[in-house]
Design a protein around this motif. Structure first.
Motif, mmCIF file in Angstrom:
data_model
loop_
_atom_site.group_PDB
_atom_site.id
_atom_site.type_symbol
_atom_site.label_atom_id
_atom_site.label_comp_id
_atom_site.label_asym_id
_atom_site.label_seq_id
_atom_site.Cartn_x
_atom_site.Cartn_y
_atom_site.Cartn_z
ATOM 1 N N CYS A 32 0.880 -1.246 0.070
ATOM 2 C CA CYS A 32 0.441 0.220 -0.449
ATOM 3 C C CYS A 32 1.085 1.764 -0.283
ATOM 4 O O CYS A 32 1.290 1.065 0.731
ATOM 5 C CB CYS A 32 -1.291 -0.162 1.156
ATOM 6 S SG CYS A 32 -1.693 -1.431 1.412
ATOM 7 N N THR A 107 -7.645 -4.533 4.601
ATOM 8 C CA THR A 107 -8.139 -4.397 3.524
ATOM 9 C C THR A 107 -9.214 -4.915 3.246
ATOM 10 O O THR A 107 -9.388 -4.301 2.198
ATOM 11 C CB THR A 107 -6.984 -4.394 2.812
ATOM 12 O OG1 THR A 107 -6.477 -5.823 2.234
ATOM 13 C CG2 THR A 107 -5.728 -4.022 2.392
ATOM 14 N N LEU A 109 -8.559 -7.508 0.838
ATOM 15 C CA LEU A 109 -9.163 -8.196 0.128
ATOM 16 C C LEU A 109 -8.272 -9.293 -0.617
ATOM 17 O O LEU A 109 -7.880 -10.208 -0.951
ATOM 18 C CB LEU A 109 -7.926 -7.080 -0.771
ATOM 19 C CG LEU A 109 -8.066 -5.892 -0.752
ATOM 20 C CD1 LEU A 109 -6.539 -5.010 -1.517
ATOM 21 C CD2 LEU A 109 -8.964 -5.110 -1.675
ATOM 22 N N VAL A 136 -8.769 1.657 3.148
ATOM 23 C CA VAL A 136 -9.387 1.506 1.594
ATOM 24 C C VAL A 136 -8.189 2.452 0.927
ATOM 25 O O VAL A 136 -7.862 3.473 1.191
ATOM 26 C CB VAL A 136 -10.719 3.170 1.460
ATOM 27 C CG1 VAL A 136 -10.980 2.960 0.361
ATOM 28 C CG2 VAL A 136 -11.247 2.129 2.097
ATOM 29 N N ASP A 137 -8.019 2.165 -0.306
ATOM 30 C CA ASP A 137 -6.508 2.851 -1.492
ATOM 31 C C ASP A 137 -7.916 4.068 -2.232
ATOM 32 O O ASP A 137 -8.282 3.513 -2.989
ATOM 33 C CB ASP A 137 -6.334 1.778 -2.348
ATOM 34 C CG ASP A 137 -5.211 1.986 -3.391
ATOM 35 O OD1 ASP A 137 -5.301 3.179 -3.242
ATOM 36 O OD2 ASP A 137 -5.126 1.120 -3.947
ATOM 37 N N LYS A 140 -8.636 3.608 -6.170
ATOM 38 C CA LYS A 140 -9.396 2.519 -6.337
ATOM 39 C C LYS A 140 -10.839 3.552 -4.991
ATOM 40 O O LYS A 140 -11.385 2.328 -6.118
ATOM 41 C CB LYS A 140 -8.823 1.598 -5.895
ATOM 42 C CG LYS A 140 -7.113 1.283 -6.792
ATOM 43 C CD LYS A 140 -7.153 -0.546 -5.994
ATOM 44 C CE LYS A 140 -6.185 -1.252 -6.406
ATOM 45 N NZ LYS A 140 -5.783 -2.429 -5.911
ATOM 46 N N ASP A 143 -13.051 2.653 -8.394
ATOM 47 C CA ASP A 143 -13.402 1.398 -9.035
ATOM 48 C C ASP A 143 -14.400 0.669 -8.128
ATOM 49 O O ASP A 143 -13.948 0.088 -7.001
ATOM 50 C CB ASP A 143 -11.715 0.519 -8.744
ATOM 51 C CG ASP A 143 -11.717 -1.352 -9.209
ATOM 52 O OD1 ASP A 143 -13.243 -1.500 -9.672
ATOM 53 O OD2 ASP A 143 -10.586 -1.221 -9.535
ATOM 54 N N TYR A 146 -13.312 -3.138 -7.188
ATOM 55 C CA TYR A 146 -12.565 -2.637 -5.797
ATOM 56 C C TYR A 146 -13.613 -2.657 -4.933
ATOM 57 O O TYR A 146 -13.536 -3.311 -3.926
ATOM 58 C CB TYR A 146 -11.290 -2.145 -6.191
ATOM 59 C CG TYR A 146 -10.704 -1.322 -4.355
ATOM 60 C CD1 TYR A 146 -9.912 -2.659 -4.244
ATOM 61 C CD2 TYR A 146 -11.334 -0.186 -4.301
ATOM 62 C CE1 TYR A 146 -9.371 -2.029 -2.974
ATOM 63 C CE2 TYR A 146 -10.302 -0.049 -3.136
ATOM 64 C CZ TYR A 146 -9.970 -0.935 -2.180
ATOM 65 O OH TYR A 146 -8.980 -0.325 -1.400
ATOM 66 N N LEU A 147 -14.360 -1.514 -4.259
ATOM 67 C CA LEU A 147 -15.756 -1.537 -2.927
ATOM 68 C C LEU A 147 -16.625 -2.804 -3.285
ATOM 69 O O LEU A 147 -16.618 -3.182 -1.999
ATOM 70 C CB LEU A 147 -16.531 -0.540 -3.917
ATOM 71 C CG LEU A 147 -15.180 0.812 -4.237
ATOM 72 C CD1 LEU A 147 -16.366 2.423 -4.475
ATOM 73 C CD2 LEU A 147 -15.009 1.364 -2.518
ATOM 74 N N THR A 149 -15.291 -6.001 -3.434
ATOM 75 C CA THR A 149 -15.104 -6.797 -3.450
ATOM 76 C C THR A 149 -14.540 -6.380 -2.034
ATOM 77 O O THR A 149 -14.237 -8.396 -0.921
ATOM 78 C CB THR A 149 -13.629 -7.547 -3.655
ATOM 79 O OG1 THR A 149 -14.017 -7.722 -4.960
ATOM 80 C CG2 THR A 149 -12.636 -7.815 -3.403
ATOM 81 N N ILE A 150 -14.341 -5.894 -1.288
ATOM 82 C CA ILE A 150 -14.370 -5.066 0.087
ATOM 83 C C ILE A 150 -15.495 -5.405 0.396
ATOM 84 O O ILE A 150 -15.666 -6.624 1.779
ATOM 85 C CB ILE A 150 -14.094 -3.758 0.750
ATOM 86 C CG1 ILE A 150 -13.039 -3.418 -0.443
ATOM 87 C CG2 ILE A 150 -14.339 -3.169 1.795
ATOM 88 C CD1 ILE A 150 -12.584 -2.069 0.367
#
Length: 215
Positions: A32, A107, A109, A136-137, A140, A143, A146-147, A149-150
């Motif tokens: 990160c 994360t 992830l 949270v990145d 992203k 994206d 990405y959200l 998946t979290i």
């Protein structure tokens, strides 16, 4: 009366709450931006460590300090290599049970170990409060995959937890440099950023700034 912050009623406080950071976890496959923690520098808690902490807690409690939050780091607890062995250690369990709340960060992830980790937490710490900080990145934030998946992984992990009190979620963004994130204008629009991720946790976003780092 218990006190969190200094105030005009500070002299009437019966206790002061104490938060401590414990760097116990090793291993993290993520890189990160803005994070330069030593990912494999932590050593197991020894009997000497345990004795020293026990004496420290005794001294603090005699001075009206009550252990409140134990922040556990420095890596993603769901991805850490040593979470299970650390949180099954009787000395660690005894130390952490002195605190009202445990605070972990992830994360979301990598949840391959999440079922085993949830089992360890349920067996050893279900009577305590638990908060999970979602890292949270910021790069992203737009994206949707990405959200999603979290959100999916958080839902799975929470379904495995059996704590007596509701588990709380907080949001963290590592902001290492506004300009180098490539989305400086977006980061400055805090309201928009929060709306993008507010479904993931109960509070507003905390920014972790690391302007002084050059690695």
């Amino acid at each position: 009366m218990d006190a969190y912050l200094a105030s005009r009623q500070l002299s009437q406080a019966a206790h002061f709450y104490l938060n401590i950071n414990f760097e116990l976890l090793n291993g993290c496959k993520f890189k990160c931006k803005g994070c330069y923690v030593e990912k494999n520098a932590q050593t197991p808690v020894t009997e000497i460590d345990f004795e020293n902490f026990s004496k420290l807690f005794k001294d603090l409690e005699s001075s009206l300090y009550k252990p409140f939050i134990a922040f556990i780091g420095p890596t993603d607890f769901l991805a850490a290599d040593n979470f299970v062995s650390t949180f099954e250690n009787p000395m660690v369990i005894k130390l952490l049970k002195k605190f009202k709340r445990l605070s972990l960060q992830t994360t979301y992830l990598d949840i391959k170990k999440s079922d085993e980790i949830a089992d360890v937490l349920n067996r050893n710490f279900a009577e305590q409060e638990l908060e999970i900080n979602i890292v949270v990145d910021p790069a992203k934030i737009m994206d949707d995959g990405y959200l999603a998946t979290i959100e999916k992984n958080k839902k799975h992990f929470f379904s495995k937890l059996k704590f007596h009190d509701d588990v709380r979620s907080f949001g963290i963004m590592n902001v290492y440099n506004y300009d180098q994130t490539k989305i400086p204008q977006l980061l400055r629009d805090y309201d928009f950023m929060h709306k993008r991720v507010q479904h993931l946790f109960e509070t507003t976003i905390d920014y972790n700034f690391s302007f002084g780092r050059s690695k």
